[in-house]
Motif scaffolding. Sequence first.
Motif, mmCIF file in Angstrom:
data_model
loop_
_atom_site.group_PDB
_atom_site.id
_atom_site.type_symbol
_atom_site.label_atom_id
_atom_site.label_comp_id
_atom_site.label_asym_id
_atom_site.label_seq_id
_atom_site.Cartn_x
_atom_site.Cartn_y
_atom_site.Cartn_z
ATOM 1 N N TYR A 171 0.688 -1.334 -0.011
ATOM 2 C CA TYR A 171 -0.015 0.098 0.065
ATOM 3 C C TYR A 171 0.916 1.451 -0.146
ATOM 4 N N GLY A 172 2.285 1.334 -0.017
ATOM 5 C CA GLY A 172 3.208 2.198 -0.245
ATOM 6 C C GLY A 172 3.171 2.932 1.251
ATOM 7 N N ARG A 173 4.135 3.914 1.115
ATOM 8 C CA ARG A 173 4.423 4.927 2.592
ATOM 9 C C ARG A 173 3.145 6.008 2.233
ATOM 10 N N VAL A 174 2.461 5.964 3.188
ATOM 11 C CA VAL A 174 1.223 6.914 3.210
ATOM 12 C C VAL A 174 1.323 8.272 4.012
ATOM 13 N N SER A 175 1.151 9.300 3.070
ATOM 14 C CA SER A 175 0.902 10.536 3.712
ATOM 15 C C SER A 175 -0.457 11.231 3.384
ATOM 16 N N THR A 176 -0.880 12.376 3.909
ATOM 17 C CA THR A 176 -1.741 12.886 3.274
ATOM 18 C C THR A 176 -1.564 14.537 3.039
ATOM 19 N N SER A 177 -2.107 14.944 1.911
ATOM 20 C CA SER A 177 -1.708 16.340 1.397
ATOM 21 C C SER A 177 -2.596 17.208 2.177
ATOM 22 N N PRO A 178 -2.380 18.675 2.135
ATOM 23 C CA PRO A 178 -3.197 19.729 2.583
ATOM 24 C C PRO A 178 -4.468 19.638 2.217
#
Length: 385
Positions: free
Chosen positions: A84-91
């Motif tokens: 599922y990848g390395r997950v982050s969230t954009s603004p």
Amino acid sequence: MSYSRLVVLFGIATSIVILAISTILYSRSSLSEQNSSKLETFGGHTPGYPILTTTGDVIDPMNSVINPKNAVVDPMKYLREFNYGRVSTSPNGTVIRDFTLIASDQHTKEVSPGVFYNVWTFNGTIPGPTIRATEGDLVRITLINEGTKFHSIHFHGIHPAEMDGVFEGIAPGGKFTYEFTAEPFGLFLYHCHMQPLEEHIGHGLYGVYIVDPKQGRPPADEMVMLMNGYDTDFDSENNFYTVNGIPFYYMHHPIQIEKNRLIRIYLVNMLEFDPLNNFHLHANLFNFYKTGTKLIPDEYTDIVSMNQGERGILEFSYKYPGKYMFHAHKTEFAEKGWVGLFLVKDYKNESVNQSLNVTSIANNTSYSKNNFSNLTNIVPTGGYK
Ligand SMILES: [Cu+2]
């Protein structure tokens, strides 16, 4: 011609014939003596098929198990491993999934017992890791080329032209990040798109890319099956056929599944050289979702045929415990490795398993809990640095 000459000629002719016959008989008997000491048998894995005998060395993938140390992939691990990848969230709240794929082309790995092949890989395995996202996510894949040739990644799905991985090759030592929104939901694939394509795909530069629908699919025991082949003598014809990288693997290591549990297979055909491949399920039928882009099945069947690059999602469950085959219904492919077994277990009634003698088979693969309730469960891509 005088009578005495005729007698002499007849005598010579008779001697030649006797000599020839005794030579043949002698060579036959000595050959059978040699044979009796070296004669080996192989085959016979399918009842009704002949057991062949030979005096040559036999590398029989049905009765030999590949050394995991040299193997090009661990098919049991690959089966239920979703990245599922390395997950982050954009603004603005968009989920961003970062993946790293490392291309290489200079390694030699075992693709069938005793058969070593120059494999070209993403992250060291054939197939490469399964990449998974949800529709609307921002997917970023960084390709690092550690090989000796130009490579690229061409993803199927919707994206801008410059992210298509066709015209811009990444040089040895180079790096490029492909970036696009995961759309639409469905089952896709990725592969290198450098020329000659046949060579870059034939050697193994491909993998599966899944885009989940926002609302998800019903919980299931999910697995990936990628059909491929290996042309190990370079005559543009495959010598081995597989599902998930190693011929006959799931005959030695049946895939354990649970009675009455929903099974979902993401099936992709990457087979090079042969125009058609297929999948047949024994003693059962499945719902088939072509390309996985709709939530309503296209067909209820026990066989599906696919061209290179075609794919679809299969859903089924088994009513009765026991061992069931699945394989290419193209007989040649099945007999050259594209065949496996499901071992259906009745966990609520272990005595049934014992009476079927199904508990002794070495397969401690636990069920993947991968479904939409745990999308935040991040599995890093193999080979990530
Ligand atoms: Cu390539």
